[in-house]
Design an enzyme around this catalytic site. Structure first.
Site, PDB file in Angstrom:
ATOM      1  N   TYR A 162      -3.742 -12.178  14.102  1.00  0.00           N
ATOM      2  CA  TYR A 162      -3.687 -11.035  13.186  1.00  0.00           C
ATOM      3  C   TYR A 162      -4.965 -10.198  13.336  1.00  0.00           C
ATOM      4  O   TYR A 162      -4.900  -8.985  13.561  1.00  0.00           O
ATOM      5  CB  TYR A 162      -3.530 -11.529  11.738  1.00  0.00           C
ATOM      6  CG  TYR A 162      -3.648 -10.446  10.691  1.00  0.00           C
ATOM      7  CD1 TYR A 162      -2.687  -9.435  10.583  1.00  0.00           C
ATOM      8  CD2 TYR A 162      -4.723 -10.418   9.805  1.00  0.00           C
ATOM      9  CE1 TYR A 162      -2.798  -8.435   9.620  1.00  0.00           C
ATOM     10  CE2 TYR A 162      -4.837  -9.425   8.831  1.00  0.00           C
ATOM     11  CZ  TYR A 162      -3.871  -8.441   8.751  1.00  0.00           C
ATOM     12  OH  TYR A 162      -3.979  -7.452   7.803  1.00  0.00           O
ATOM     13  N   ALA A 166       2.192  -2.382   9.013  1.00  0.00           N
ATOM     14  CA  ALA A 166       1.460  -3.430   9.732  1.00  0.00           C
ATOM     15  C   ALA A 166       2.319  -4.675   9.782  1.00  0.00           C
ATOM     16  O   ALA A 166       3.289  -4.806   9.035  1.00  0.00           O
ATOM     17  CB  ALA A 166       0.147  -3.752   9.020  1.00  0.00           C
ATOM     18  N   LYS A 200      -5.302  -6.434  14.953  1.00  0.00           N
ATOM     19  CA  LYS A 200      -5.788  -5.351  14.085  1.00  0.00           C
ATOM     20  C   LYS A 200      -7.040  -4.706  14.703  1.00  0.00           C
ATOM     21  O   LYS A 200      -7.218  -3.493  14.626  1.00  0.00           O
ATOM     22  CB  LYS A 200      -6.101  -5.883  12.679  1.00  0.00           C
ATOM     23  CG  LYS A 200      -4.893  -6.294  11.857  1.00  0.00           C
ATOM     24  CD  LYS A 200      -3.982  -5.136  11.453  1.00  0.00           C
ATOM     25  CE  LYS A 200      -4.585  -4.208  10.434  1.00  0.00           C
ATOM     26  NZ  LYS A 200      -3.619  -3.153  10.004  1.00  0.00           N
ATOM     27  N   TRP A 259      -7.881  -9.046   1.115  1.00  0.00           N
ATOM     28  CA  TRP A 259      -7.225  -9.742  -0.002  1.00  0.00           C
ATOM     29  C   TRP A 259      -6.435  -8.744  -0.853  1.00  0.00           C
ATOM     30  O   TRP A 259      -6.546  -8.722  -2.095  1.00  0.00           O
ATOM     31  CB  TRP A 259      -8.262 -10.490  -0.846  1.00  0.00           C
ATOM     32  CG  TRP A 259      -8.996 -11.603  -0.159  1.00  0.00           C
ATOM     33  CD1 TRP A 259      -9.234 -11.741   1.177  1.00  0.00           C
ATOM     34  CD2 TRP A 259      -9.601 -12.754  -0.776  1.00  0.00           C
ATOM     35  NE1 TRP A 259      -9.948 -12.886   1.418  1.00  0.00           N
ATOM     36  CE2 TRP A 259     -10.192 -13.527   0.244  1.00  0.00           C
ATOM     37  CE3 TRP A 259      -9.716 -13.201  -2.087  1.00  0.00           C
ATOM     38  CZ2 TRP A 259     -10.872 -14.711  -0.005  1.00  0.00           C
ATOM     39  CZ3 TRP A 259     -10.405 -14.385  -2.344  1.00  0.00           C
ATOM     40  CH2 TRP A 259     -10.968 -15.131  -1.321  1.00  0.00           C
ATOM     41  N   ASP A 317       9.968   3.614  13.445  1.00  0.00           N
ATOM     42  CA  ASP A 317       9.337   2.412  13.985  1.00  0.00           C
ATOM     43  C   ASP A 317       8.086   2.892  14.722  1.00  0.00           C
ATOM     44  O   ASP A 317       8.191   3.555  15.761  1.00  0.00           O
ATOM     45  CB  ASP A 317      10.327   1.718  14.932  1.00  0.00           C
ATOM     46  CG  ASP A 317       9.732   0.479  15.569  1.00  0.00           C
ATOM     47  OD1 ASP A 317       8.496   0.281  15.488  1.00  0.00           O
ATOM     48  OD2 ASP A 317      10.503  -0.295  16.174  1.00  0.00           O
ATOM     49  N   ASP A 369     -10.600  -7.374   6.954  1.00  0.00           N
ATOM     50  CA  ASP A 369     -11.774  -8.253   7.050  1.00  0.00           C
ATOM     51  C   ASP A 369     -11.594  -9.299   8.153  1.00  0.00           C
ATOM     52  O   ASP A 369     -12.572  -9.892   8.601  1.00  0.00           O
ATOM     53  CB  ASP A 369     -12.009  -8.957   5.701  1.00  0.00           C
ATOM     54  CG  ASP A 369     -10.767  -9.692   5.191  1.00  0.00           C
ATOM     55  OD1 ASP A 369      -9.639  -9.218   5.440  1.00  0.00           O
ATOM     56  OD2 ASP A 369     -10.919 -10.749   4.551  1.00  0.00           O
ATOM     57  N   LEU A 400       0.832  -1.212   0.000  1.00  0.00           N
ATOM     58  CA  LEU A 400       0.000   0.000   0.000  1.00  0.00           C
ATOM     59  C   LEU A 400       0.861   1.255   0.000  1.00  0.00           C
ATOM     60  O   LEU A 400       0.552   2.220  -0.709  1.00  0.00           O
ATOM     61  CB  LEU A 400      -0.948  -0.012   1.210  1.00  0.00           C
ATOM     62  CG  LEU A 400      -1.889   1.186   1.273  1.00  0.00           C
ATOM     63  CD1 LEU A 400      -2.806   1.246   0.045  1.00  0.00           C
ATOM     64  CD2 LEU A 400      -2.727   1.153   2.549  1.00  0.00           C
TER      65      LEU A 400
HETATM   66  N1  LIG Z   1      -2.084  -7.784   2.517  1.00  0.00           N
HETATM   67  C1  LIG Z   1      -3.377  -8.079   2.702  1.00  0.00           C
HETATM   68  O1  LIG Z   1      -3.904  -9.061   2.128  1.00  0.00           O
HETATM   69  C2  LIG Z   1      -4.241  -7.211   3.580  1.00  0.00           C
HETATM   70  C3  LIG Z   1      -5.584  -7.586   3.757  1.00  0.00           C
HETATM   71  C4  LIG Z   1      -6.375  -6.773   4.572  1.00  0.00           C
HETATM   72  C5  LIG Z   1      -5.853  -5.655   5.181  1.00  0.00           C
HETATM   73  N2  LIG Z   1      -4.531  -5.343   5.005  1.00  0.00           N
HETATM   74  C6  LIG Z   1      -3.998  -4.160   5.671  1.00  0.00           C
HETATM   75  O2  LIG Z   1      -3.597  -3.228   4.672  1.00  0.00           O
HETATM   76  C7  LIG Z   1      -2.501  -2.456   5.167  1.00  0.00           C
HETATM   77  C8  LIG Z   1      -1.374  -2.467   4.144  1.00  0.00           C
HETATM   78  O3  LIG Z   1      -0.964  -3.811   3.952  1.00  0.00           O
HETATM   79  P1  LIG Z   1       0.219  -4.209   2.963  1.00  0.00           P
HETATM   80  O4  LIG Z   1      -0.156  -5.500   2.322  1.00  0.00           O
HETATM   81  O5  LIG Z   1       0.593  -3.043   2.136  1.00  0.00           O
HETATM   82  O6  LIG Z   1       1.375  -4.518   4.029  1.00  0.00           O
HETATM   83  P2  LIG Z   1       2.897  -4.907   3.746  1.00  0.00           P
HETATM   84  O7  LIG Z   1       3.149  -5.022   2.280  1.00  0.00           O
HETATM   85  O8  LIG Z   1       3.194  -6.061   4.647  1.00  0.00           O
HETATM   86  O9  LIG Z   1       3.687  -3.612   4.252  1.00  0.00           O
HETATM   87  C9  LIG Z   1       3.765  -3.254   5.595  1.00  0.00           C
HETATM   88  C10 LIG Z   1       5.002  -2.403   5.766  1.00  0.00           C
HETATM   89  O10 LIG Z   1       5.082  -2.008   7.149  1.00  0.00           O
HETATM   90  C11 LIG Z   1       6.429  -2.185   7.558  1.00  0.00           C
HETATM   91  N3  LIG Z   1       6.538  -2.298   9.001  1.00  0.00           N
HETATM   92  C12 LIG Z   1       6.512  -3.413   9.762  1.00  0.00           C
HETATM   93  N4  LIG Z   1       6.697  -3.106  11.056  1.00  0.00           N
HETATM   94  C13 LIG Z   1       6.833  -1.757  11.122  1.00  0.00           C
HETATM   95  C14 LIG Z   1       7.063  -0.852  12.176  1.00  0.00           C
HETATM   96  N5  LIG Z   1       7.176  -1.273  13.444  1.00  0.00           N
HETATM   97  N6  LIG Z   1       7.156   0.455  11.895  1.00  0.00           N
HETATM   98  C15 LIG Z   1       7.067   0.899  10.617  1.00  0.00           C
HETATM   99  N7  LIG Z   1       6.865   0.078   9.570  1.00  0.00           N
HETATM  100  C16 LIG Z   1       6.738  -1.236   9.817  1.00  0.00           C
HETATM  101  C17 LIG Z   1       6.845  -3.438   6.820  1.00  0.00           C
HETATM  102  O11 LIG Z   1       8.242  -3.611   6.839  1.00  0.00           O
HETATM  103  P3  LIG Z   1       8.820  -5.144   6.827  1.00  0.00           P
HETATM  104  O12 LIG Z   1       8.375  -5.724   5.520  1.00  0.00           O
HETATM  105  O13 LIG Z   1      10.286  -4.916   6.939  1.00  0.00           O
HETATM  106  O14 LIG Z   1       8.209  -5.841   7.996  1.00  0.00           O
HETATM  107  C18 LIG Z   1       6.300  -3.152   5.437  1.00  0.00           C
HETATM  108  O15 LIG Z   1       7.168  -2.356   4.672  1.00  0.00           O
HETATM  109  C19 LIG Z   1      -2.142  -3.044   6.527  1.00  0.00           C
HETATM  110  O16 LIG Z   1      -2.762  -2.289   7.536  1.00  0.00           O
HETATM  111  C20 LIG Z   1      -2.766  -4.433   6.490  1.00  0.00           C
HETATM  112  O17 LIG Z   1      -3.069  -4.913   7.784  1.00  0.00           O
HETATM  113  C21 LIG Z   1      -3.714  -6.104   4.205  1.00  0.00           C
END
Ligand SMILES: NC(=O)c1ccc[n+]([C@@H]2O[C@H](COP(=O)([O-])OP(=O)(O)OC[C@H]3O[C@@H](n4cnc5c(N)ncnc54)[C@H](OP(=O)(O)O)[C@@H]3O)[C@@H](O)[C@H]2O)c1
Length: 280
Positions: A127, A62, A131, A152, A38, A104, A13
């Site tokens: 998880y 996240a 959340k 997703w 962080d 979700d 994102l």
């Molecule tokens: N992916 C899904 O299917 C999904 C579904 C529903 C909701 N969401 C929500 O959508 C949002 C975006 O998800 P995404 O898929 O873009 O996530 P992502 O690709 O996993 O990216 C999360 C980023 O946050 C970083 N991070 C981890 N710990 C941190 C900390 N303590 N301080 C600062 N940054 C930190 C991660 O670094 P590292 O990689 O080094 O850990 C990564 O760069 C999140 O809130 C997630 O819960 C995601």
């Protein structure tokens, strides 16, 4: 010029948000990932917010490893709950808006019709429960917030579509879960939704997923069709797949608050994945 702090900027994102606002001259991003900020460290969060005095904070950070969260509960709670709490406190003190993203997985997946924002939550795993705690902290501590529950999600990063394409390189057939239903949502569509809210006073909790729904097996089939692959998809059960963490069987969200309070319409998931596949 509106200054916006982005956390987790290297994630799916975070990258989509940067791409979308790249040409916007009225906005200046302060991009951070865990190395620069962080979000679990309240002192660092306050320090940066006081220095930047942001118009908004977009929290893209996240712990998204659903299975890993089960064995790393404290780490997951720090990132998914205490992090958003810290950002909320900083947003409130500096008068910034907070855009926070949830999931979700706050629902138990036993529903029989799309979940709306007012439905009772009941997360089944670490998880989802961390959340949900994050959502509650945002409601408690941030004054002007948007919480967007998506599902997703895929974008520039490690995601389901890429995993399927990789598996298809060495397999004529892949086995994919066919009894979990949801709405695949592109990070780019979610970013358009963020844009539709961020500059308004239309605060609150929003479901934010692409329109339409499918099973993971159907999603895989569409990825292969768009990629021109003949790889077969065998639909298997959640039990057969045997992932460590529980996952909601039915996690279709109704974007009711978007529909009732904005003109924004999410694309159908078929259109969104077709757009995404063009970027690969
Ligand atoms: N992916 C899904 O299917 C999904 C579904 C529903 C909701 N969401 C929500 O959508 C949002 C975006 O998800 P995404 O898929 O873009 O996530 P992502 O690709 O996993 O990216 C999360 C980023 O946050 C970083 N991070 C981890 N710990 C941190 C900390 N303590 N301080 C600062 N940054 C930190 C991660 O670094 P590292 O990689 O080094 O850990 C990564 O760069 C999140 O809130 C997630 O819960 C995601």
């Amino acid at each position: 010029m509106k200054k916006i702090i982005v956390t987790g900027c290297n994630g799916q994102l975070g990258r989509a948000v940067n791409l979308f606002f790249k040409e916007n001259q009225d906005i200046s991003f302060v991009n951070t990932d865990v190395g620069e900020l962080d979000i679990t460290n309240i002192d660092k969060v306050m320090e940066l917010a006081r220095e930047v005095q942001p118009y908004a904070i977009i929290n893209c950070a996240a712990h998204t490893g659903v299975d890993a969260c089960e064995t790393e509960y404290d780490k997951a709670f720090k990132i998914n709950a205490i992090g958003p709490r810290n950002l909320s406190i900083a947003a409130r003190e500096t008068g910034a808006k907070l855009m926070h993203i949830s999931t979700d997985y706050v629902f138990d997946g036993k529903g029989t019709r799309p979940y709306v924002e007012t439905d009772a939550t009941n997360p089944q795993g670490a998880y989802g429960s961390t959340k949900l705690a994050g959502e509650e902290f945002v409601k408690d501590f941030a004054g002007r917030y948007f919480i967007l529950r998506t599902a997703w999600l895929y974008g520039d990063g490690k995601n389901f579509a890429k995993t399927m394409l990789r598996l298809s390189e060495s397999n004529d057939k892949v086995r994919v879960v066919g009894d979990q239903f949801g709405s695949p949502t592109s990070a780019s569509e979610l970013t358009k939704a963020i844009n539709a809210l961020l500059f308004t006073e239309n605060y609150g909790l929003f479901h934010a997923t692409c329109e339409g729904s499918c099973s993971w097996a159907e999603f895989a089939g569409e990825v292969f069709r768009l990629a021109g692959k003949s790889t077969a998809v065998e639909a298997i059960t959640t039990e057969e797949f045997g992932a460590p963490a529980p996952r909601p069987a039915y996690s279709i969200l109704e974007n009711r608050m978007f529909k009732l309070t904005t003109d924004f319409m999410f694309a159908d998931w078929h259109e969104a994945i077709a757009e995404y596949m063009k970027t690969l």
